[in-house]
Design a protein around this motif. Structure first.
Motif, PDB file in Angstrom:
ATOM      1  N   CYS A  48      -0.506  -0.891  -9.029  1.00 38.14           N
ATOM      2  CA  CYS A  48      -1.406  -1.573  -9.960  1.00 38.14           C
ATOM      3  C   CYS A  48      -2.553  -2.277  -9.255  1.00 38.14           C
ATOM      4  N   PHE A 100      -1.348  -3.572 -19.078  1.00 38.72           N
ATOM      5  CA  PHE A 100      -2.098  -2.327 -18.894  1.00 38.72           C
ATOM      6  C   PHE A 100      -3.251  -2.138 -19.877  1.00 38.72           C
ATOM      7  N   GLN A 101      -3.195  -2.810 -21.030  1.00 35.90           N
ATOM      8  CA  GLN A 101      -4.200  -2.564 -22.070  1.00 35.90           C
ATOM      9  C   GLN A 101      -5.146  -3.734 -22.309  1.00 35.90           C
ATOM     10  N   LYS A 107      -5.505  -0.379 -15.190  1.00 35.04           N
ATOM     11  CA  LYS A 107      -5.511   0.441 -16.397  1.00 35.04           C
ATOM     12  C   LYS A 107      -4.978   1.825 -16.044  1.00 35.04           C
ATOM     13  N   VAL A 108      -4.395   2.483 -17.024  1.00 38.20           N
ATOM     14  CA  VAL A 108      -4.008   3.881 -16.886  1.00 38.20           C
ATOM     15  C   VAL A 108      -4.945   4.694 -17.762  1.00 38.20           C
ATOM     16  N   ASN A 113      -1.602   9.646 -15.546  1.00 33.83           N
ATOM     17  CA  ASN A 113      -0.384   9.048 -14.994  1.00 33.83           C
ATOM     18  C   ASN A 113      -0.665   8.285 -13.702  1.00 33.83           C
ATOM     19  N   SER A 115      -2.851   4.733 -12.108  1.00 35.57           N
ATOM     20  CA  SER A 115      -3.511   3.480 -12.477  1.00 35.57           C
ATOM     21  C   SER A 115      -4.726   3.248 -11.586  1.00 35.57           C
ATOM     22  N   TYR A 313      -0.565   4.222 -21.414  1.00 35.80           N
ATOM     23  CA  TYR A 313       0.086   3.732 -20.199  1.00 35.80           C
ATOM     24  C   TYR A 313       1.582   4.015 -20.179  1.00 35.80           C
ATOM     25  N   THR A 314       2.170   4.327 -21.332  1.00 38.22           N
ATOM     26  CA  THR A 314       3.629   4.438 -21.386  1.00 38.22           C
ATOM     27  C   THR A 314       4.149   5.587 -20.525  1.00 38.22           C
ATOM     28  N   TYR A 316       3.005   6.420 -17.688  1.00 33.17           N
ATOM     29  CA  TYR A 316       3.045   5.857 -16.338  1.00 33.17           C
ATOM     30  C   TYR A 316       4.367   5.134 -16.102  1.00 33.17           C
TER      31      TYR A 316
END
Length: 457
Positions: A48, A100-101, A107-108, A113, A115, A313-314, A316
């Motif tokens: 991250c 993540f959002q 961010k993804v 997959n 970041s 992001y899920t 990931y």
């Protein structure tokens, strides 16, 4: 005597050593003893945001209650930066969504997959701690059943005691407590719990407890008082964008609001679970149902069909390498859930969703804890009309001063991005072109607002 069966010679010859080890492994919280060899599992990764120190994993806050967290130091001068806790709302929403959002360091993008760094992360100016709570939310796990904000507050307090015992250098930092949506219930109740514990510590009525240096609270799209904030009709007709229903449906909403308000009043009057559950059903199905069944606008952002960000992001968080690196117990948590509906329904079954936390907010203000409310102008479900009226209705020492305060323009880089109504210790901010999840819709402006807020204190 399992230990004795496993190590009979050692036990018989080293009783004093064993006693001393057990003594060292005992941590005292609230005059209760827990043996700290339970299920704490903490790792440090470079995911991250690889350029900052980070910790993640589990703290065991009670028997069979393991709370997941992910902590990032500030990118600039972490030892002199504040500490900001973020818990998501719901109830049952994982704080990994916010990481993540919304306000987190990375961010993804799409289905990559992978970041990438977020330039608008709040750890530009603060140390950041994301917590999945209550137990059962996100990566947190255990048999502990939490059904109310009061129970959640007790668990968060236990978590913070353990966190600061393990990482004492963060305990003295100014603490800012942030959330959104149902955080309008969580944060006031949790912050009040912290203040009450701090007062007991100051008067020596409890010992061996770490004081928590609560500096401020902030809540986006805050769900605080249903009786005030469910009066959606004016927003439906007169929001910034366009009318959301025709005149006949508006009339139907007026009629259903009478029934909804009656049930809310009964909930407030009796504080009985059955009355508050009835209010939740009447208001959601009969009153709000008129909007959800007849409008093309989203509850969470009237500029879109839904306003809920796509959870890119899920995927990931399904990567085994990522899960291992951040310390997720994949034996107990086999799949990441952004929202645990079971927790939502447990809270609903206590009637809490329709209760007010106005008195807790007023308690914070009376104890000189500054509060920032911020709401997107395109949010329907916690719209700025109701949030502004709620803030104005708070009874505290600067009530009249806030009531007399007018909105002032707020600009970033010369552009008008919102309006702020404020007095000392209380701000209400309307954020332009944002829905329910303000930092997601306006990441740069949200960081600017947060930075402006902490500098003002």
């Amino acid at each position: 005597m399992i230990f004795k069966k496993l190590y009979p010679n050692f036990f018989s010859s080293k009783k004093i050593v064993i006693f001393f080890i057990l003594f060292l492994l005992t941590i005292i919280f609230n005059n209760k003893s827990y043996v700290a060899v339970l299920n704490d599992h903490i790792v440090s990764s470079k995911l991250c945001d690889p350029n900052v120190k980070q910790h993640s994993g589990y703290l065991n806050i009670a028997p069979d209650a393991n709370m997941f967290f992910w902590f990032f130091e500030s990118r600039k001068n972490p030892q002199n930066s504040p500490l900001t806790i973020w818990i998501s709302g719901g109830p049952g929403y994982s704080s990994m969504f916010a990481l993540f959002q919304e306000v987190g360091p990375c961010k993804v993008e799409g289905d990559t997959n992978k970041s990438g760094l977020s330039e608008n992360s709040w750890n530009e100016v603060t140390n950041l701690l994301f917590i999945d709570q209550p137990i059962g939310t996100g990566f947190s796990y255990g048999a502990r059943m939490v059904n109310t904000s009061e129970q959640a507050a007790s668990d968060i307090y236990e978590f913070l005691q353990r966190f600061f015992a393990i990482f004492p250098k963060y305990a003295s930092l100014d603490l800012h407590f942030f959330s959104e949506s149902y955080g309008g219930h969580y944060v006031p109740v949790m912050a009040k719990h912290i203040i009450q514990k701090n007062n007991l510590i100051k008067t020596d009525r409890i010992k061996d407890i770490i004081p928590i240096n609560l500096k401020s609270c902030g809540i986006g799209a805050a769900w605080v008082d249903p009786n005030i904030q469910l009066s959606y009709i004016s927003f439906t007709e007169n929001n910034t964008y366009e009318p959301l229903l025709d005149s006949q449906l508006i009339k139907e909403m007026h009629d259903k609001w009478t029934l909804c308000k009656h049930d809310i009043d009964e909930c407030y009057k009796t504080n009985m679970a059955h009355a508050c559950i009835a209010a939740n059903i009447t208001c959601n199905e009969d009153y709000m149902g008129i909007f959800t069944q007849n409008s093309d606008a989203g509850l969470y952002n009237i500029r879109t069909k839904s306003g809920i960000p796509d959870p890119v992001y899920t995927k990931y968080l399904e990567n085994p390498f990522v899960l291992k690196s951040i310390g997720v117990n994949t034996t107990e948590v086999t799949k990441y859930l952004e929202v645990n509906d079971e927790i939502y329904y447990r809270f609903a079954d206590t009637g809490e969703l329709m209760r007010s936390t106005m008195s807790q907010v007023e308690f914070l203000l009376d104890n000189d804890i500054p509060i920032l409310f911020f709401t997107g102008d395109a949010d329907y479900i916690c719209n700025w009309f109701g949030a502004n009226e709620m803030t104005e209705s708070l009874k505290w020492k600067r009530h009249q001063e806030f009531k007399n305060a007018i909105f002032q323009k707020w600009t970033v880089d010369g552009l008008r991005v919102g309006e702020i109504r404020k007095v000392k210790n209380l701000w209400f901010v309307k954020v332009f072109e944002a829905g329910h999840f303000v930092p997601h819709d306006q990441p740069r402006n949200s960081l600017e607002l947060f930075n402006m807020w902490i500098k003002s204190l």
